[in-house]
Design a protein around this motif. Structure first.
Motif, PDB file in Angstrom:
ATOM      1  N   TYR A  96       0.839  -1.201   0.000  1.00 34.48           N
ATOM      2  CA  TYR A  96       0.000   0.000   0.000  1.00 34.48           C
ATOM      3  C   TYR A  96       0.866   1.239   0.000  1.00 34.48           C
ATOM      4  N   TYR A  98       0.180   5.774  -0.039  1.00 27.91           N
ATOM      5  CA  TYR A  98      -0.823   6.706   0.479  1.00 27.91           C
ATOM      6  C   TYR A  98      -0.727   8.053  -0.225  1.00 27.91           C
ATOM      7  N   HIS A  99      -1.885   8.705  -0.311  1.00 31.17           N
ATOM      8  CA  HIS A  99      -1.957  10.027  -0.938  1.00 31.17           C
ATOM      9  C   HIS A  99      -2.775  10.939  -0.048  1.00 31.17           C
ATOM     10  N   GLY A 113     -10.107   9.125 -10.375  1.00 33.35           N
ATOM     11  CA  GLY A 113      -8.896   8.618  -9.751  1.00 33.35           C
ATOM     12  C   GLY A 113      -7.924   9.751  -9.505  1.00 33.35           C
ATOM     13  N   LEU A 144      -5.832   8.787   1.309  1.00 33.25           N
ATOM     14  CA  LEU A 144      -6.297   7.724   0.436  1.00 33.25           C
ATOM     15  C   LEU A 144      -5.249   6.615   0.434  1.00 33.25           C
ATOM     16  N   VAL A 146      -3.702   3.481  -1.445  1.00 35.21           N
ATOM     17  CA  VAL A 146      -3.586   2.992  -2.819  1.00 35.21           C
ATOM     18  C   VAL A 146      -3.149   1.533  -2.766  1.00 35.21           C
ATOM     19  N   VAL A 171      -3.572   6.976 -10.848  1.00 42.82           N
ATOM     20  CA  VAL A 171      -4.131   5.913 -10.011  1.00 42.82           C
ATOM     21  C   VAL A 171      -5.632   5.847 -10.289  1.00 42.82           C
ATOM     22  N   LEU A 176      -8.258   2.748  -5.074  1.00 43.09           N
ATOM     23  CA  LEU A 176      -8.233   3.659  -3.930  1.00 43.09           C
ATOM     24  C   LEU A 176      -9.172   3.220  -2.819  1.00 43.09           C
TER      25      LEU A 176
END
Length: 182
Positions: A96, A98-99, A113, A144, A146, A171, A176
């Motif tokens: 994973y 992350y955003h 996305g 989020l 990913v 993405v 997500l």
């Protein structure tokens, strides 16, 4: 070097190494590099003088490691809006990534996305804490998750910059998970 000067010089470098080198007459090479002497000369000619010691301090002290120095050259590690090829090889991401974003962006993200917007790639963090800090810059953060392992398995390419930022072209929303930062 005081904190205000450090921030001012870091922002100046970001502007001219990532976004507008031509504004002060710089030309980045294909990899985004420029000679440090050329940068300092161009900056001075446009009214912004700094010493090599100040530059070295900003590069070393930047908590996000935004800049890389190689010999007599410097470049931004990622985040360019000008055309550069950082030459980063494909890498296998962790399961994973992350955003960090804000609530007002969620409708568009759910529909489209994550897109790079004016940058070359979407920027992702290896941990929730970093993504939370990134999202906090523009309001209450939303982080989020990913599913990078599945994206990678499905053929999406990831690269990682020298300062640990994960990069990918886009993405799609199906990868997500939407969760609010704590």
């Amino acid at each position: 070097m005081d904190d205000r000067r450090t921030v001012k010089l870091s922002k100046y470098l970001a502007k001219h190494l990532r976004h507008q080198p031509e504004r002060i007459g710089l030309t980045l090479d294909a990899g985004g590099w420029v000679e440090i002497d050329a940068l300092m000369t161009a900056a001075a000619a446009h009214g912004f003088r700094f010493t090599r010691a100040e530059l070295d301090h900003v590069v070393a002290a930047n908590d996000k490691k935004r800049y890389a120095v190689e010999g007599t050259r410097i470049r931004a590690s990622q985040g360019h809006t000008v055309d550069v090829d950082l030459g980063l090889p494909p890498a296998t991401p962790p399961p994973y990534l992350y955003h960090g974003t804000v609530t007002r962006a969620l409708d568009a993200i759910r529909a489209e996305g994550l897109r790079p917007m004016s940058r070359h790639d979407v920027h992702l963090s290896a941990d929730r804490e970093t993504a939370t800090r990134v999202g906090s810059r523009r309001g209450r953060p939303v982080v989020l998750a990913v599913d990078a392992a599945v994206m990678h398995r499905d053929g999406h390419v990831f690269r990682v910059s020298a300062n640990g930022v994960w990069l990918t072209e886009a993405v799609p929303a199906r990868y997500l998970r939407f969760t609010e930062a704590r």
